[in-house]
Design an enzyme around this catalytic site. Structure first.
Site, short mmCIF file in Angstrom:
data_model
loop_
_atom_site.label_atom_id
_atom_site.label_comp_id
_atom_site.label_asym_id
_atom_site.label_seq_id
_atom_site.Cartn_x
_atom_site.Cartn_y
_atom_site.Cartn_z
N HIS A 1 5.70 11.70 1.59
CA HIS A 1 5.15 10.42 1.11
C HIS A 1 3.64 10.55 0.91
O HIS A 1 2.96 11.23 1.69
CB HIS A 1 5.47 9.30 2.12
CG HIS A 1 5.21 7.94 1.56
ND1 HIS A 1 3.95 7.42 1.48
CD2 HIS A 1 6.05 7.02 1.03
CE1 HIS A 1 4.02 6.21 0.92
NE2 HIS A 1 5.29 5.95 0.64
N GLU B 1 6.59 8.03 -7.14
CA GLU B 1 5.71 6.98 -6.61
C GLU B 1 4.28 7.28 -7.03
O GLU B 1 3.58 8.05 -6.35
CB GLU B 1 5.77 6.95 -5.08
CG GLU B 1 7.07 6.46 -4.52
CD GLU B 1 6.88 5.74 -3.18
OE1 GLU B 1 7.44 4.65 -3.03
OE2 GLU B 1 6.16 6.25 -2.31
P1 13P Z 1 4.76 -0.76 -1.92
O1 13P Z 1 6.12 -1.23 -2.36
O2 13P Z 1 4.16 -1.56 -0.83
O3 13P Z 1 3.86 -0.56 -3.09
O4 13P Z 1 4.98 0.71 -1.28
C1 13P Z 1 5.62 1.66 -2.02
C2 13P Z 1 5.89 2.80 -1.13
O5 13P Z 1 5.01 3.55 -0.78
C3 13P Z 1 7.27 3.00 -0.65
O6 13P Z 1 7.43 4.21 -0.03
#
Ligand code: 13P
Length: 251
Positions: free
Chosen positions: A94, A166
């Protein structure tokens, strides 16, 4: 393939009591099996999650893990420990672990290998910073992280993988920006193309690619409109159990 929605609670909430309340709310709100729902609470609440969710509709995930199974590794939690607690999915690489804790692609690769060999499903996070996007390096960065994180993975293991795109600039609307559904789709297709290149066409059909970054009940369906996005990784909005369960019901 069922859509996969993963709730990443990150470092929340601060008490077991609150976590219990959220879990009970989630269990009550998620009954249908049309969507696969996974919740990833902090490690310290996983035992409680096992009690609350049992063999119900909500599966349990963790937010990280170590690459060794046991031994002198102070502070670490192993894939086998997680498996024994009923965990099925493990978020790895992550961006918060990369940016805040200094996790490298090499470390992520070791974790992905360990998680797969324990029989758990890794959710490998990949995304670029705003600076990288502005320098038109998005594709290059995504390819680098994907290849390096999956370095130790054999063709026959790849079906068990989940990849989450992401973009760092769209997480928690950090920079006041959100990723347009079309851009998320472009990246999901690109990740699938890379999987096909590395592991063959069959692998591409099996690997699930999620989108994550400021997803909530207002925009979830926009990301899921296209078949190529297999699900969502939800941070902030998953802490509001009412919003999260309503979002899942509306998919
Ligand atoms: P948010 O949905 O708060 O933007 O976070 C995304 C995230 O990092 C999920 O792993």
């Amino acid at each position: 393939m069922k859509k996969l929605i993963i709730a990443n609670w990150k470092c929340n909430p601060t008490t077991l009591k609150e976590a219990q309340k959220m879990m009970v709310g989630l269990r009550a709100g998620i009954k249908n099996n049309k969507i696969e729902v996974v919740v990833c609470p902090p490690f310290v609440y996983l035992a409680e999650a096992k009690k609350v969710f049992g063999v119900g509709a909500v599966k349990i995930g963790s937010q990280d893990c170590f690459w060794e199974n046991q031994g002198a590794f102070t502070g670490e939690v192993s894939p086998t420990m997680l498996k024994n607690l009923g965990v099925k999915y493990v978020i790895l690489g992550h961006s918060e672990r990369v940016m805040v804790m200094g996790e490298t692609n090499e470390m992520t690769a070791k974790k992905v290998k360990a998680v797969l060999s324990t029989g758990l499903t890794p959710v490998v996070c990949i995304g670029e910073t705003l600076e990288e996007r502005n320098q038109s390096k998005t594709f290059q960065i995504v390819e680098k992280k994907l290849r390096e994180s999956l370095k130790a993975i054999k063709k026959q293991q790849v079906g068990e993988l989940v990849i989450a795109y992401e973009p760092l600039w769209a997480i928690s609307t950090n920079q006041g920006l959100t990723c347009a559904p079309d851009d998320a789709l472009t990246m999901a297709l690109y990740i699938k193309k890379l999987i096909a290149e590395i592991y063959g066409r069959k692998a591409k059909e099996k690997v699930r690619v999620l989108y994550g970054g400021s997803v909530g009940s207002d925009n979830a369906n926009k990301y899921l409109e296209n078949e190529a996005i297999d699900g969502l990784l939800v941070g902030g909005a998953s802490l509001n159990i009412k919003e999260f369960t309503a979002m899942v019901k509306n998919i």
